[in-house]
Scaffold this active site. Sequence first.
Site: not given
Length: 156
Positions: A44-45, A113-115
């Site tokens: 993740d950015i 999207h999965l964190h």
Amino acid sequence: MSAEGEEQGPASYDSRCIFCRITNNQEKGSELLHSDEDLTCFRDIRPGAPHHYLVVPKKHVGNCKTLTNEHVPLVQNMIEVGKNVLQKNHVADVEDIRLGFHWPPFCSIGHLHLHVLAPASQLGFLSRMIYRINSYWFITGTDQLLERLQANTATS
């Protein structure tokens, strides 16, 4: 491969979607930590924890509200890939992780999207709010998502 921006099948690619571009290696500087036929994983950015990854389908899939029961295997595969990437990155305490999806309208990107966050005990104050367990805006685990998918199917 088709020209950039052309559809590669029904809803399979959107050139305006950053995650579609990352999964197709069209974004410079994006290191893929995992890539197979169906999924990719990258950092993740804006990390909320020392390990913060996103597991993303290669085909453009909308947010959680667009999912049906047919997507259950995809979601389960995403969770499995997320856990495997954590293991490859030497995250030993599998009890101190957080996996989840933002629920619309709280999605910054309209591509599923999965964190994957670890260690969850090291989330900062703001990250504890953004990635709060089973909140109105962030759902954790397949059970919570499955319940919502079944509720959506029942009301359709």
